[in-house]
Design an enzyme around this catalytic site. Structure first.
Site, short mmCIF file in Angstrom:
data_model
loop_
_atom_site.label_atom_id
_atom_site.label_comp_id
_atom_site.label_asym_id
_atom_site.label_seq_id
_atom_site.Cartn_x
_atom_site.Cartn_y
_atom_site.Cartn_z
N SER A 16 27.06 7.50 3.01
CA SER A 16 27.55 6.70 4.13
C SER A 16 29.06 6.42 4.06
O SER A 16 29.74 6.49 5.09
CB SER A 16 26.77 5.39 4.25
OG SER A 16 25.47 5.67 4.74
N LYS A 65 16.40 -4.25 3.25
CA LYS A 65 16.25 -4.16 4.71
C LYS A 65 15.31 -5.23 5.28
O LYS A 65 15.47 -5.66 6.42
CB LYS A 65 15.74 -2.78 5.12
CG LYS A 65 16.77 -1.69 5.01
CD LYS A 65 16.22 -0.37 5.51
CE LYS A 65 17.26 0.72 5.40
NZ LYS A 65 16.78 2.01 5.93
N ASP A 98 18.09 2.47 12.64
CA ASP A 98 17.24 3.57 12.16
C ASP A 98 16.31 4.05 13.27
O ASP A 98 16.01 5.25 13.37
CB ASP A 98 16.38 3.11 10.98
CG ASP A 98 17.17 3.04 9.67
OD1 ASP A 98 18.21 3.72 9.55
OD2 ASP A 98 16.74 2.31 8.76
N GLY A 123 10.93 0.23 5.29
CA GLY A 123 11.87 0.19 6.41
C GLY A 123 11.88 1.50 7.20
O GLY A 123 11.81 1.49 8.44
N ALA A 124 11.94 2.62 6.49
CA ALA A 124 12.02 3.91 7.16
C ALA A 124 10.71 4.22 7.91
O ALA A 124 10.74 4.73 9.04
CB ALA A 124 12.31 5.01 6.15
N LYS A 148 0.26 -3.52 2.66
CA LYS A 148 1.58 -3.36 3.28
C LYS A 148 1.47 -2.47 4.53
O LYS A 148 2.12 -2.73 5.55
CB LYS A 148 2.53 -2.73 2.26
CG LYS A 148 3.98 -2.96 2.57
CD LYS A 148 4.84 -2.58 1.37
CE LYS A 148 6.15 -1.99 1.83
NZ LYS A 148 6.90 -1.36 0.76
P1 ATR Z 1 12.56 2.53 2.84
O1 ATR Z 1 13.43 1.42 3.28
O2 ATR Z 1 13.31 3.82 2.58
O3 ATR Z 1 11.41 2.77 3.72
P2 ATR Z 1 10.88 1.09 0.96
O4 ATR Z 1 10.89 -0.09 1.85
O5 ATR Z 1 11.06 0.90 -0.52
O6 ATR Z 1 12.02 2.13 1.38
O7 ATR Z 1 9.53 1.89 1.25
C1 ATR Z 1 9.15 3.00 0.50
C2 ATR Z 1 7.81 3.54 0.99
O8 ATR Z 1 7.48 4.67 0.21
C3 ATR Z 1 6.66 2.56 0.83
O9 ATR Z 1 5.77 2.75 1.89
C4 ATR Z 1 6.04 3.01 -0.51
O10 ATR Z 1 4.66 2.73 -0.61
P3 ATR Z 1 4.13 1.29 -1.17
O11 ATR Z 1 4.11 0.38 0.02
O12 ATR Z 1 2.77 1.59 -1.68
O13 ATR Z 1 5.08 0.86 -2.25
C5 ATR Z 1 6.22 4.49 -0.42
N1 ATR Z 1 6.21 5.13 -1.73
C6 ATR Z 1 7.12 4.97 -2.72
N2 ATR Z 1 6.80 5.75 -3.79
C7 ATR Z 1 5.65 6.39 -3.46
C8 ATR Z 1 4.81 7.32 -4.13
N3 ATR Z 1 5.08 7.74 -5.37
N4 ATR Z 1 3.70 7.77 -3.48
C9 ATR Z 1 3.42 7.33 -2.23
N5 ATR Z 1 4.18 6.45 -1.54
C10 ATR Z 1 5.27 5.99 -2.14
#
Ligand code: ATR
Length: 269
Positions: A16, A65, A98, A123-124, A148
């Site tokens: 960024s 976020k 986003d 967030g994404a 979640k």
């Molecule tokens: P972002 O802002 O990029 O979305 P985040 O809020 O940390 O980042 O969200 C990450 C997402 O990836 C979450 O949905 C997380 O799942 P959990 O709610 O179970 O934590 C998911 N995620 C992260 N690592 C993962 C993995 N190894 N396998 C499956 N889902 C994963």
């Protein structure tokens, strides 16, 4: 002098700063965009500290976020999914660019009446799901942590047809998905080089979008190409969310090409 910051943890590898500084220069705006690593318990101090120092705005990334919403008034998409990636520190307003970024990345694809599987409820994931709902798709949201995922679906259901699906049962969706979105960090450099879903689920999927942009060709994108799916790269969302944030802070529409080039150059190192 316009000061803009990015707060997150980690932010070392963010492209960024390169993207926004190139846009500032191109627009002839005297300003600088800096990235700051902020410890989770310092979030409030970081936000109000930046305001006190005269910063115009902030971008907010992992893991703030959702937690940053308590400090700002939420506008538009940010209010819909209670997730903020852009702050106007003068007005203390939180935006979510986003969602715009996903819509711009997917523009040109007819998503009306399609079934989209979004993996990830952070967030994404919420931003991608809202964008797809507003573009007329039905969204199936799968997440590793069920609570979640269900919480996100509760919020998203107001904006279209959206259901929760457990991640360990996505195989049952084979043949029923038109669009697949990865909104987990799986495939990101430094993370597991894994696909978020079993590869066979990609058969028959029209369009695959990976929100991961580093590397460009994630394991999911490569597998999708192999199986004949159309792909959209994460860099498109990155560039367009950045362009919208830039416009919020400066009132100027930046040159998206300049931002894309700078982001790609920074990615290549
Ligand atoms: P972002 O802002 O990029 O979305 P985040 O809020 O940390 O980042 O969200 C990450 C997402 O990836 C979450 O949905 C997380 O799942 P959990 O709610 O179970 O934590 C998911 N995620 C992260 N690592 C993962 C993995 N190894 N396998 C499956 N889902 C994963």
């Amino acid at each position: 002098m316009l000061y803009i910051g990015l707060i997150g943890f980690p932010v070392k590898h963010s492209v960024s700063p390169a993207m926004h500084n190139a846009a500032l220069k191109d627009a002839g705006i005297e300003g600088i965009y800096l990235a700051f690593e902020v410890k989770p318990d310092e979030l409030r101090n970081a936000v109000f500290g930046a305001k006190a120092l005269g910063f115009k705005g902030l971008n907010v990334t992992i893991p703030f976020k959702e937690s940053v919403v308590e400090f700002v008034e939420l506008k538009g998409e940010a209010a819909k999914i209670r997730t903020v990636n852009t702050i106007d520190l003068v007005e203390m307003i939180g935006y979510n660019t986003d969602v715009y970024g996903v819509k711009a990345a997917l523009a040109g694809n007819d998503l009306e009446g399609k079934t989209a599987l979004v993996v990830g409820a952070g967030g994404a994931g919420k931003a991608a799901a809202l964008a797809l709902l507003e573009m007329g798709s039905t969204v199936i949201l799968a997440n590793r942590t069920e609570s979640k995922g269900r919480e996100a679906v509760e919020m998203l259901r107001k904006y279209g047809e959206c259901i929760f699906w457990p991640l360990n049962r996505v195989e049952e969706l084979k043949g029923k998905i038109d669009v697949l979105v990865n909104a987990t960090p799986l495939g990101m450099s430094g993370f597991k080089a894994e696909l978020p879903v079993p590869p066979s689920l990609l058969d028959g999927v029209e369009l695959v979008f990976d929100t991961v942009y580093n590397p460009m060709n994630t394991p999911l994108i490569l597998e999708a190409k192999r199986r004949g799916c159309r792909v959209v790269y994460g860099i498109e969302m990155l560039v367009h969310q950045g362009a919208k944030a830039f416009e919020i802070w400066t009132g100027v529409k930046p040159d998206v090409e300049i931002m894309r080039e700078a982001a790609l150059k920074a990615l290549r190192g």
